[in-house]
Design a protein around this motif. Structure first.
Motif, PDB file in Angstrom:
ATOM      1  N   VAL A 191      52.445  12.191 -20.797  1.00 40.74           N
ATOM      2  CA  VAL A 191      52.019  10.797 -20.992  1.00 40.74           C
ATOM      3  C   VAL A 191      50.958  10.431 -19.960  1.00 40.74           C
ATOM      4  O   VAL A 191      49.886   9.923 -20.312  1.00 40.74           O
ATOM      5  CB  VAL A 191      53.237   9.838 -20.906  1.00 40.74           C
ATOM      6  N   VAL A 192      51.222  10.693 -18.674  1.00 39.69           N
ATOM      7  CA  VAL A 192      50.279  10.229 -17.641  1.00 39.69           C
ATOM      8  C   VAL A 192      49.031  11.106 -17.546  1.00 39.69           C
ATOM      9  O   VAL A 192      47.958  10.614 -17.192  1.00 39.69           O
ATOM     10  CB  VAL A 192      50.927  10.075 -16.235  1.00 39.69           C
ATOM     11  N   ASN A 193      49.152  12.383 -17.900  1.00 37.70           N
ATOM     12  CA  ASN A 193      47.978  13.255 -17.746  1.00 37.70           C
ATOM     13  C   ASN A 193      47.078  13.305 -18.970  1.00 37.70           C
ATOM     14  O   ASN A 193      45.892  13.605 -18.841  1.00 37.70           O
ATOM     15  CB  ASN A 193      48.402  14.684 -17.407  1.00 37.70           C
ATOM     16  N   TYR A 194      47.644  13.057 -20.150  1.00 35.21           N
ATOM     17  CA  TYR A 194      46.833  13.218 -21.364  1.00 35.21           C
ATOM     18  C   TYR A 194      46.825  11.985 -22.257  1.00 35.21           C
ATOM     19  O   TYR A 194      45.771  11.479 -22.626  1.00 35.21           O
ATOM     20  CB  TYR A 194      47.307  14.441 -22.172  1.00 35.21           C
ATOM     21  N   LEU A 195      48.012  11.524 -22.634  1.00 31.27           N
ATOM     22  CA  LEU A 195      48.061  10.455 -23.636  1.00 31.27           C
ATOM     23  C   LEU A 195      47.425   9.160 -23.122  1.00 31.27           C
ATOM     24  O   LEU A 195      46.562   8.573 -23.786  1.00 31.27           O
ATOM     25  CB  LEU A 195      49.519  10.211 -24.041  1.00 31.27           C
ATOM     26  N   LEU A 196      47.848   8.715 -21.933  1.00 27.47           N
ATOM     27  CA  LEU A 196      47.307   7.447 -21.421  1.00 27.47           C
ATOM     28  C   LEU A 196      45.808   7.549 -21.128  1.00 27.47           C
ATOM     29  O   LEU A 196      45.059   6.643 -21.501  1.00 27.47           O
ATOM     30  CB  LEU A 196      48.086   6.974 -20.191  1.00 27.47           C
ATOM     31  N   PRO A 197      45.335   8.640 -20.475  1.00 29.50           N
ATOM     32  CA  PRO A 197      43.884   8.726 -20.273  1.00 29.50           C
ATOM     33  C   PRO A 197      43.096   8.637 -21.578  1.00 29.50           C
ATOM     34  O   PRO A 197      42.117   7.903 -21.677  1.00 29.50           O
ATOM     35  CB  PRO A 197      43.702  10.094 -19.604  1.00 29.50           C
ATOM     36  N   LEU A 198      43.560   9.367 -22.604  1.00 27.58           N
ATOM     37  CA  LEU A 198      42.802   9.397 -23.861  1.00 27.58           C
ATOM     38  C   LEU A 198      42.824   8.026 -24.555  1.00 27.58           C
ATOM     39  O   LEU A 198      41.774   7.474 -24.907  1.00 27.58           O
ATOM     40  CB  LEU A 198      43.380  10.474 -24.785  1.00 27.58           C
ATOM     41  N   ILE A 199      44.009   7.469 -24.732  1.00 24.93           N
ATOM     42  CA  ILE A 199      44.072   6.212 -25.504  1.00 24.93           C
ATOM     43  C   ILE A 199      43.548   5.039 -24.685  1.00 24.93           C
ATOM     44  O   ILE A 199      42.926   4.131 -25.229  1.00 24.93           O
ATOM     45  CB  ILE A 199      45.496   5.925 -26.026  1.00 24.93           C
ATOM     46  N   SER A 200      43.780   5.056 -23.355  1.00 21.40           N
ATOM     47  CA  SER A 200      43.277   3.918 -22.576  1.00 21.40           C
ATOM     48  C   SER A 200      41.751   3.932 -22.548  1.00 21.40           C
ATOM     49  O   SER A 200      41.128   2.896 -22.374  1.00 21.40           O
ATOM     50  CB  SER A 200      43.848   3.910 -21.154  1.00 21.40           C
ATOM     51  N   SER A 201      41.143   5.092 -22.762  1.00 18.62           N
ATOM     52  CA  SER A 201      39.679   5.081 -22.807  1.00 18.62           C
ATOM     53  C   SER A 201      39.177   4.585 -24.163  1.00 18.62           C
ATOM     54  O   SER A 201      38.072   4.067 -24.267  1.00 18.62           O
ATOM     55  CB  SER A 201      39.114   6.446 -22.459  1.00 18.62           C
ATOM     56  N   VAL A 202      39.985   4.700 -25.202  1.00 21.26           N
ATOM     57  CA  VAL A 202      39.616   4.087 -26.492  1.00 21.26           C
ATOM     58  C   VAL A 202      39.733   2.556 -26.359  1.00 21.26           C
ATOM     59  O   VAL A 202      38.884   1.808 -26.823  1.00 21.26           O
ATOM     60  CB  VAL A 202      40.535   4.595 -27.638  1.00 21.26           C
ATOM     61  N   CYS A 203      40.788   2.128 -25.683  1.00 22.82           N
ATOM     62  CA  CYS A 203      41.018   0.676 -25.544  1.00 22.82           C
ATOM     63  C   CYS A 203      40.329   0.123 -24.284  1.00 22.82           C
ATOM     64  O   CYS A 203      40.374  -1.080 -24.057  1.00 22.82           O
ATOM     65  CB  CYS A 203      42.512   0.377 -25.472  1.00 22.82           C
ATOM     66  N   THR A 204      39.731   1.000 -23.475  1.00 23.86           N
ATOM     67  CA  THR A 204      39.064   0.655 -22.209  1.00 23.86           C
ATOM     68  C   THR A 204      39.877  -0.324 -21.347  1.00 23.86           C
ATOM     69  O   THR A 204      39.376  -1.332 -20.889  1.00 23.86           O
ATOM     70  CB  THR A 204      37.627   0.105 -22.435  1.00 23.86           C
ATOM     71  N   CYS A 205      41.143   0.012 -21.145  1.00 25.72           N
ATOM     72  CA  CYS A 205      41.986  -0.847 -20.304  1.00 25.72           C
ATOM     73  C   CYS A 205      42.782   0.043 -19.344  1.00 25.72           C
ATOM     74  O   CYS A 205      42.683   1.276 -19.399  1.00 25.72           O
ATOM     75  CB  CYS A 205      42.934  -1.678 -21.178  1.00 25.72           C
ATOM     76  N   SER A 206      43.580  -0.575 -18.474  1.00 31.24           N
ATOM     77  CA  SER A 206      44.377   0.210 -17.535  1.00 31.24           C
ATOM     78  C   SER A 206      45.572   0.839 -18.271  1.00 31.24           C
ATOM     79  O   SER A 206      45.918   0.424 -19.388  1.00 31.24           O
ATOM     80  CB  SER A 206      44.879  -0.691 -16.407  1.00 31.24           C
ATOM     81  N   THR A 240      41.783   5.163 -15.965  1.00 25.47           N
ATOM     82  CA  THR A 240      40.983   6.350 -16.267  1.00 25.47           C
ATOM     83  C   THR A 240      39.511   5.972 -16.334  1.00 25.47           C
ATOM     84  O   THR A 240      39.150   5.028 -17.039  1.00 25.47           O
ATOM     85  CB  THR A 240      41.426   6.963 -17.617  1.00 25.47           C
ATOM     86  N   GLU A 241      38.714   6.711 -15.583  1.00 26.44           N
ATOM     87  CA  GLU A 241      37.257   6.560 -15.723  1.00 26.44           C
ATOM     88  C   GLU A 241      36.812   7.532 -16.797  1.00 26.44           C
ATOM     89  O   GLU A 241      37.242   8.694 -16.801  1.00 26.44           O
ATOM     90  CB  GLU A 241      36.566   6.888 -14.388  1.00 26.44           C
ATOM     91  N   ALA A 242      35.969   7.078 -17.722  1.00 32.75           N
ATOM     92  CA  ALA A 242      35.449   7.972 -18.761  1.00 32.75           C
ATOM     93  C   ALA A 242      33.946   8.118 -18.569  1.00 32.75           C
ATOM     94  O   ALA A 242      33.243   7.127 -18.401  1.00 32.75           O
ATOM     95  CB  ALA A 242      35.750   7.409 -20.134  1.00 32.75           C
ATOM     96  N   VAL A 243      33.473   9.361 -18.586  1.00 30.13           N
ATOM     97  CA  VAL A 243      32.026   9.606 -18.482  1.00 30.13           C
ATOM     98  C   VAL A 243      31.598  10.342 -19.752  1.00 30.13           C
ATOM     99  O   VAL A 243      32.071  11.443 -20.033  1.00 30.13           O
ATOM    100  CB  VAL A 243      31.675  10.448 -17.241  1.00 30.13           C
ATOM    101  N   HIS A 244      30.726   9.709 -20.491  1.00 27.73           N
ATOM    102  CA  HIS A 244      30.291  10.259 -21.772  1.00 27.73           C
ATOM    103  C   HIS A 244      28.878  10.812 -21.602  1.00 27.73           C
ATOM    104  O   HIS A 244      27.959  10.074 -21.278  1.00 27.73           O
ATOM    105  CB  HIS A 244      30.322   9.123 -22.811  1.00 27.73           C
ATOM    106  N   GLU A 245      28.722  12.120 -21.844  1.00 26.28           N
ATOM    107  CA  GLU A 245      27.389  12.728 -21.747  1.00 26.28           C
ATOM    108  C   GLU A 245      26.665  12.521 -23.070  1.00 26.28           C
ATOM    109  O   GLU A 245      27.081  13.051 -24.103  1.00 26.28           O
ATOM    110  CB  GLU A 245      27.529  14.237 -21.527  1.00 26.28           C
ATOM    111  N   GLN A 246      25.592  11.764 -23.013  1.00 20.34           N
ATOM    112  CA  GLN A 246      24.798  11.534 -24.229  1.00 20.34           C
ATOM    113  C   GLN A 246      23.788  12.681 -24.372  1.00 20.34           C
ATOM    114  O   GLN A 246      23.406  13.296 -23.378  1.00 20.34           O
ATOM    115  CB  GLN A 246      24.059  10.205 -24.090  1.00 20.34           C
ATOM    116  N   PRO A 247      23.312  12.942 -25.590  1.00 23.30           N
ATOM    117  CA  PRO A 247      22.415  14.092 -25.788  1.00 23.30           C
ATOM    118  C   PRO A 247      21.094  13.949 -25.023  1.00 23.30           C
ATOM    119  O   PRO A 247      20.449  14.924 -24.722  1.00 23.30           O
ATOM    120  CB  PRO A 247      22.165  14.098 -27.292  1.00 23.30           C
TER     121      PRO A 247
END
Ligand SMILES: Cc1cc2nc3c(=O)[nH]c(=O)nc-3n(C[C@H](O)[C@H](O)[C@H](O)COP(=O)(O)OP(=O)(O)OC[C@H]3O[C@@H](n4cnc5c(N)ncnc54)[C@H](O)[C@@H]3O)c2cc1C
Length: 470
Positions: free
Chosen positions: A196-211, A364-371
């Motif tokens: 939950v803390v290593n994968y699920l929350l980072p992934l979904i919280s970055s979709v919802c951009t919240c803590s 979770t900080e998300a960094v998206h590499e654009q083309p």
């Protein structure tokens, strides 16, 4: 809904130029019977849907521009049915976009120091829809990685099974018990906390951009419905960026920028709005209908009948920075440097894009590499080199909770279907309608914008041209 007795079209002010406002304005304006005269009002000096998007010259012979959408405006099959239908109807070009997600758990000292030198390599890399075999980070011992990968896949399979077969507890109208939170649901299905803390929350919280904590308070039904509907579906992005959608939706619509609404007052006939303009002037105007396509906190402050209901809907502010500072992602790049994404097609017409997640205990900080070599960081945890920042922007993000879900559902509930107390204000009462990504029973994403705009159109008797298109 007819024209007025004098035969003149009814006037409608649509407030807000995000996806919800633009779609509502477009739908009412295209009414084949021409019953509505639409004015689109926006407090900013720009249309907001693509206001923060960045255009960079492409390297092709034509020197045409490539658009990087800021924030991201990705969508997926299954969940975004109405958005996709609208794009097809508008002939908006979009393409499948595979992603590679890297997960990095930040060591504890980092939380105090925020130094990029503390960033380890990723513990895992995951390919969206398993579209390719993800690289094994060089920083991880192969055996450890294999054990970790088997563990993560087993947890993922169990979570996916639960999404389909173990329903969340819904609100009980008899006892008044609210619907189940994500936190409660994850504990009930015994999903291991490490996953939950290593994968699920980072992934979904970055979709919802919240803590992470904010996400755990969401209704479980939101996340489960999203997972079920996007399961094994491709992700897409608009090829020329959402500015191409904006242009199409705005065609022939009367737009007034720099109009900051301050009050909405229903009158015996129609609705009066008061607003201020950047030169400090204030004015009032009368419309037959007003559609507030703005966030709930903004709507609460403008329109007193919904103040107490909408004030209970949680929101947060999200910071997004477009830049070229690679310091944060260097450990990830080193760890997987054998991977040349630029040439890797994975069966898709578009090369894979990488999104890196850096998580501490709470966010979770998300960094998206654009083309086009631009990095887009959301919820930054690390300071960035100021000289490499192209643009930074803040967005209001509407959150969800079992209580806010109840409130929103009551505002949009059909009076004929369920008993609604007469004191409950409903969208459409007093000639005032609400639209927005948050105005439906689901995660606050672009699909909610389209669904709520379609609902306003239906309430005003306007046929939605893409309804029924498959
Ligand atoms: C960082 C980030 C990433 C995201 N990524 C995705 C994604 O990949 N896919 C996805 O589907 N969704 C994504 N979302 C969510 C999605 O972008 C939003 O749900 C959606 O844009 C909300 O649109 P809206 O029209 O409801 O509101 P907004 O876009 O917030 O528009 C409201 C408008 O109202 C105006 N306004 C407010 N008050 C007033 C006033 N008093 N007078 C006049 N005008 C006013 C504002 O200026 C604004 O233009 C993301 C959101 C963020 C923040």
């Amino acid at each position: 809904m007819e024209k007025t007795q004098s035969g003149r079209p009814r006037t409608v002010a649509v407030v807000g130029t995000g996806m919800a406002g633009l779609t509502t304005a477009h739908l009412l304006h295209q009414d084949p019977e021409r019953r509505y005269e639409v004015t689109l009002l926006e407090k900013r000096q720009q249309i907001s849907l693509s206001a923060e998007s960045i255009s960079v010259p492409s390297k092709d012979e034509n020197n045409s521009a490539i658009w990087a959408d800021v924030p991201m405006r990705a969508f997926a099959g299954g969940f975004y049915q109405n958005l996709i239908r609208m794009y097809d109807y508008l002939a908006v070009k979009y393409h499948a976009q595979p992603f590679l997600f890297s997960f990095t758990r930040l060591p504890r000292p980092q939380q105090a120091s925020l130094a990029t030198s503390y960033i380890p390599g990723p513990q895992m890399v995951y390919a969206s829809n398993f579209h390719q075999i993800p690289p094994v980070p060089r920083t991880v011992d192969l055996i450890n990685w294999l054990v970790g990968a088997v563990y993560a896949v087993a947890c993922y399979v169990w979570f996916t099974f639960c999404c389909f077969f173990i329903a969340p507890f819904e609100e009980d109208p008899q006892t008044g018990a609210p619907s189940e939170t994500l936190d409660h649901y994850l504990r009930r299905i015994w999903l291991p906390q490490t996953y939950v803390v290593n994968y699920l929350l980072p992934l979904i919280s970055s979709v919802c951009t919240c803590s992470h904590q904010e996400l755990l308070c969401f209704p479980a039904s939101d996340i489960l419905a999203y997972k079920r509907r996007t399961h094994r579906q491709q992700h897409f992005v608009v090829t020329a960026g959402v500015q191409s959608v904006q242009q199409k939706l705005l065609q022939d619509i009367d737009v007034r920028l720099g109009v900051n609404l301050t009050h909405v007052t229903p009158q015996k006939e129609g609705v009066q709005i008061a607003y201020s303009t950047p030169d400090g002037q204030t004015a009032t105007e009368h419309f037959d209908f007003v559609v507030l396509a703005i966030s709930p906190d903004a709507a609460a402050s403008l329109f007193s009948p919904i103040n107490s209901q909408l004030s209970a809907i949680p929101t947060t502010t999200v910071e997004t920075i477009a830049h070229t500072d690679e310091t944060t992602i260097v450990p990830m790049l080193r760890a997987t440097s054998s991977l040349s994404l630029k040439n890797r097609k994975s069966g898709f017409s578009s090369p894979t894009q990488r999104i890196h997640f850096f998580s501490n205990d709470s966010i979770t900080e998300a960094v998206h590499e654009q083309p086009n070599s631009i990095l887009v960081t959301t919820n930054p945890l690390f300071p960035l080199d100021k000289s490499k920042i192209i643009r930074s922007a803040s967005f209001i993000r509407v959150l969800r909770s079992p209580r806010s879900r109840m409130i929103i559902n009551s505002i949009f509930r059909d009076r004929s279907q369920r008993k609604v107390s007469p004191e409950t204000w409903r969208s459409g009462d007093n000639g005032v309608y609400l639209a927005g990504g948050w105005c439906w029973d689901g995660m606050v994403l672009l699909e909610g914008c389209i669904v709520s705009a379609m609902r306003v159109a239906a309430d005003l008797g306007v046929t939605v041209p893409w309804e029924g298109i498959d």
